[in-house]
Design an enzyme around this catalytic site. Structure first.
Site, short mmCIF file in Angstrom:
data_model
loop_
_atom_site.label_atom_id
_atom_site.label_comp_id
_atom_site.label_asym_id
_atom_site.label_seq_id
_atom_site.Cartn_x
_atom_site.Cartn_y
_atom_site.Cartn_z
N GLY A 1 0.83 -1.20 0.00
CA GLY A 1 0.00 0.00 0.00
C GLY A 1 0.86 1.25 0.00
O GLY A 1 2.05 1.18 0.31
N CYS B 1 5.41 -6.07 1.61
CA CYS B 1 5.76 -4.65 1.64
C CYS B 1 5.05 -3.95 2.81
O CYS B 1 5.38 -4.20 3.95
CB CYS B 1 5.44 -4.00 0.29
SG CYS B 1 6.24 -2.40 0.05
N TYR B 2 4.05 -3.09 2.55
CA TYR B 2 3.32 -2.47 3.64
C TYR B 2 2.72 -3.53 4.56
O TYR B 2 2.70 -3.36 5.78
CB TYR B 2 2.21 -1.57 3.09
CG TYR B 2 1.36 -0.92 4.16
CD1 TYR B 2 1.72 0.33 4.68
CD2 TYR B 2 0.22 -1.54 4.66
CE1 TYR B 2 0.95 0.93 5.67
CE2 TYR B 2 -0.55 -0.95 5.65
CZ TYR B 2 -0.18 0.28 6.16
OH TYR B 2 -0.94 0.87 7.16
N HIS C 1 8.19 -7.44 -3.67
CA HIS C 1 6.89 -7.76 -4.28
C HIS C 1 7.00 -9.05 -5.10
O HIS C 1 7.41 -9.01 -6.28
CB HIS C 1 6.43 -6.60 -5.16
CG HIS C 1 5.95 -5.42 -4.40
ND1 HIS C 1 4.65 -5.27 -3.99
CD2 HIS C 1 6.63 -4.33 -3.94
CE1 HIS C 1 4.53 -4.13 -3.32
NE2 HIS C 1 5.72 -3.55 -3.27
N GLU D 1 4.65 -10.66 -6.40
CA GLU D 1 3.56 -10.75 -7.38
C GLU D 1 3.93 -10.19 -8.75
O GLU D 1 3.22 -10.47 -9.73
CB GLU D 1 2.30 -10.05 -6.86
CG GLU D 1 2.41 -8.55 -6.73
CD GLU D 1 2.93 -8.08 -5.38
OE1 GLU D 1 2.61 -6.94 -4.99
OE2 GLU D 1 3.66 -8.85 -4.73
N ASP E 1 -12.92 -8.41 -24.47
CA ASP E 1 -13.63 -8.32 -23.19
C ASP E 1 -15.14 -8.29 -23.39
O ASP E 1 -15.88 -9.07 -22.78
CB ASP E 1 -13.18 -7.08 -22.42
CG ASP E 1 -11.67 -7.03 -22.25
OD1 ASP E 1 -11.05 -8.10 -22.22
OD2 ASP E 1 -11.12 -5.92 -22.15
N LYS F 1 -6.62 -10.18 -18.28
CA LYS F 1 -6.78 -10.45 -19.70
C LYS F 1 -6.49 -11.90 -20.07
O LYS F 1 -7.22 -12.50 -20.87
CB LYS F 1 -5.87 -9.52 -20.52
CG LYS F 1 -6.04 -9.63 -22.02
CD LYS F 1 -7.36 -9.04 -22.49
CE LYS F 1 -7.38 -7.54 -22.31
NZ LYS F 1 -8.60 -6.92 -22.89
#
Length: 517
Positions: free
Chosen positions: A59, A86-87, A173, A175, A230, A373
Site C-alpha cells: 500500500g 511490503c506495507y 513484491h 507478485e 472483453d 486479460k
C-alpha cells in the site's frame, strides 16, 4: 455448478496497492481460489470465508502515518498462515510489537535478495535472487519470536517469519514479473496453507455464470458491445446463459480502428445475437471538437456513450441490466480498490467516467470485473469464440481518442487508422502478433522536417508502441527486430499520406502506462 463458498481460498486484504488483484491472479494461476477484501474487513466476516491463508497486500501509506490503514488484529490468531507483502509486512511487524522506521535508503525497482536463513517460504530459491522493491520504510526490529531469513544491501530485514505460528513478511513484491522467483514464494506459501490446487479455468467459467444468474434473475439484459475480447466474451457468456434475454448494442463512435465497425457487425450478426448497430460518429466527433485534455476526452466519450445507449435502451421493452466487459486493471486504475487508499491513475469510460445516475437506470453486470486479460482469453476459448476475437489486442474504451495527443480531427483519425493497420499487418505477417501483449500507433501533434522525393516535407509524427505483458498491470517494451522496425517505418511513411517520421516507444510500465493518455 461450482460452489465458491466451498472452495479452498486465500483471502487478500487490500491496503491500497496497485497490485492486489495481481496477487489474486497469481494465486489462482497456482490452482487456488482467492478473494480480495477491504483492509478493514471484520474478523468475523473473514472467518465466515473460511480461508486457508491470508495475505496482507502492499500500500502507499506508512504504518506510522496518521490514519494509516490497519487490519483486525484477529487476523494473526486465525490459526492459518499469514503473509505480509511490503506495507503488509511492516503492518504485521508493527501490530505484533516489532519496530518500523523510515529506511536509510529508499528502494524502487531492482534489488538482490540474499537468503540468510532456512524457511519453507523460500524453499527452492538460490542464495541470491532478483526481486522488485517499492518502499521507503523498513522493519528495523522484528517482533518477538520472528527470525530474519533474507536481506538486501539496503534492508537488513527483507524477509522475516515466525515458523511456529506461520506468520511471514517479505519487503519485496513477489507478485510482479520482475521478481525472478516470486511465483515460487507464493507456491511455497500455498503449500504451508495446505492448498489442494483445485481451482481451474472451468471454475472461473462456472463462477461467472453463477454471478450473472444471481445478479440478473429476470428482465432484459443489454450488453455494450465493442467487438474487443472483453465485451465479446461478456456477450458470449450472457448469450449462452440467457439466450432469450440479451440484446447487444454496438455504437460506432467514429473512434474505432480501420474496418472495425464492419468486422463487429459481420461477427455478431449471425442470428445468435440480437444486435443493434448505431452510427453515432458525427455526434461523438462534434462533442470532442476543440478538446485536448485526456481526462476530459474520456468523460465526454463516457457521457456521450451513455446518452446514446440510454436512448436506444429505452426502446427495448423490459431493459433492466447493463452488461460490460470491465476487467480489474480498468477498475484498479480508475478508483480506490474496495474504498481503500489506492491512487487514481486515469479514468476508464466504463468505470470512473460513467454518469452518477446510471445506477438508477440499470443494474450493472460485470462478470469479468475481477479477471485479468489472460484469464478472459481462456474463458473465451472455452466458450468457443474464434481465435481472431480471443487473441485480438486490447483496445481502450475511448478508442483512438486517447491515441491522438491533442484535439481529435478527422485528418488525424485517418492517418492514425492507416498507420495502425500497417503496423498490425506487419506483426501478423511476422508471426509475432499473438506473442505481443498490446501494439498500436500514437499520433503526435508535432510536425518535423523531412525529405520525400527530393523535396522538403513538413509533416506529422507517429509513435509505434509494442509491449510484452500478461496481466497488463506491468509491461515491458517489445524488442522487435531492427529489420522489422525498418519495414514498418518505411511502409507507414510511404503508404500513409501526411506522415514523414516514425519513432518507437521504449518505455516500460511502470513508470509509464501502456496507453499514452
Amino acid at each position: 455448478m461450482t460452489d465458491i463458498s466451498r472452495q479452498q481460498k486465500i483471502v487478500i486484504l487490500d491496503f491500497g496497492t496497485q497490485y492486489a488483484m495481481l496477487i489474486a491472479r497469481t494465486i489462482r494461476q497456482l490452482g487456488t481460489y482467492s478473494e480480495v477484501v477491504p483492509f478493514d474487513t471484520d474478523i468475523g466476516e473473514i472467518q465466515e470465508r473460511d480461508p486457508i491463508g491470508v495475505i496482507l497486500s502492499g500500500g502507499p501509506k506508512s504504518v506510522y502515518a496518521e490514519n494509516a490503514p490497519n487490519c483486525d488484529p484477529g487476523v494473526f490468531s486465525l490459526g492459518v498462515p499469514v503473509l505480509g507483502i511490503c506495507y503488509g509486512m511492516q503492518l504485521l511487524a508493527a501490530m505484533l510489537e516489532g519496530e518500523v522506521k523510515k529506511g536509510k535508503a529508499r528502494e524502487y525497482g531492482h534489488a538482490v535478495l540474499e537468503v540468510t536463513g532456512d524457511t519453507p517460504l523460500l524453499k527452492g530459491l538460490p542464495g541470491s535472487t532478483n526481486v522488485w522493491m517499492s518502499h521507503g520504510d523498513e522493519v528495523s526490529v522484528p517482533p518477538a519470536g520472528f527470525d530474519v531469513y533474507g536481506r538486501t544491501d539496503a534492508v537488513p530485514c527483507a524477509v522475516i517469519g515466525d515458523g511456529t505460528k506461520k506468520l511471514f513478511g517479505v519487503q519485496f513484491h513477489p507478485e510482479v514479473s520482475h521478481t525472478d522467483k516470486g511465483k515460487t514464494v507464493f507456491d511455497n506459501f500455498l503449500d504451508m496453507c495446505g492448498s489442494e490446487r483445485e481451482w481451474q479455468v472451468g471454475s472461473m467459467l462456472e463462477a461467472s455464470v453463477q454471478y450473472v444468474r444471481e445478479k440478473a434473475p429476470k428482465g432484459r439484459i443489454i450488453c455494450g458491445l465493442s467487438g474487443g475480447v472483453d465485451s465479446s466474451v461478456t456477450a458470449k457468456l450472457l448469450s449462452d446463459t440467457f439466450p432469450e434475454r440479451l440484446t447487444c448494442i454496438f455504437i460506432d463512435n467514429g473512434l474505432l480502428r480501420q474496418d472495425e465497425a464492419e468486422q463487429v457487425e459481420a461477427t455478431f450478426s449471425d442470428g445468435e445475437y440480437d444486435l443493434r448497430v448505431l452510427d453515432a460518429r458525427d455526434t461523438f466527433l462534434s462533442r470532442l471538437r476543440g478538446i485536448s485534455d485526456p481526462q476530459k476526452k474520456r468523460e465526454i466519450i463516457g457521457h456521450t456513450f451513455i446518452d446514446i445507449f440510454e436512448k436506444e435502451a429505452s426502446s427495448i421493452s423490459g431493459a433492466a441490466y447493463l452488461a460490460q466487459g470491465t476487467l480489474y486493471p480498468d477498475v484498479i486504475e480508475s478508483m480506490p480498490a474496495h474504498g481503500g487508499p489506492t491512487d487514481c491513475i486515469k479514468l476508464h469510460h466504463n468505470v470512473g467516467g460513467l454518469p452518477p445516475d446510471i445506477a438508477e437506470r440499470f443494474t450493472l453486470i460485470e462478470p469479468l470485473r475481477n479477471l485479468f486479460k489472460d484469464e478472459v482469453r481462456k474463458l473465451g476459448s472455452q466458450l468457443g469464440l474464434s481465435d481472431d476475437i480471443v487473441w485480438r489486442h486490447p483496445f481502450p474504451g475511448p478508442g483512438l481518442a486517447v491515441r491522438i495527443i491533442g484535439e481529435i480531427l478527422p485528418e488525424r483519425l485517418r492517418m492514425l487508422r492507416e498507420a495502425d493497420a500497417v503496423f498490425s499487418a506487419h506483426l501478423k505477417e511476422s508471426g509475432l502478433y499473438r506473442d505481443i501483449g498490446q501494439a498500436f500507433v500514437v499520433f503526435l501533434p508535432v510536425n518535423t522536417v523531412g525529405v520525400m522525393g527530393d523535396e522538403r516535407s513538413y509533416e506529422n509524427v507517429v509513435v509505434i508502441r509494442s509491449v510484452d505483458t500478461i496481466d497488463y498491470m506491468t509491461a515491458d517494451w517489445t524488442r522487435l527486430p531492427y529489420d522489422l522496425l525498418q519495414k514498418i517505418s518505411g511502409d507507414i511513411i510511404s503508404k500513409v499520406k501526411g506522415i514523414n517520421r516514425v519513432v518507437y516507444d521504449i518505455t516500460s510500465k511502470p513508470p509509464g502506462t501502456i496507453e499514452w493518455e
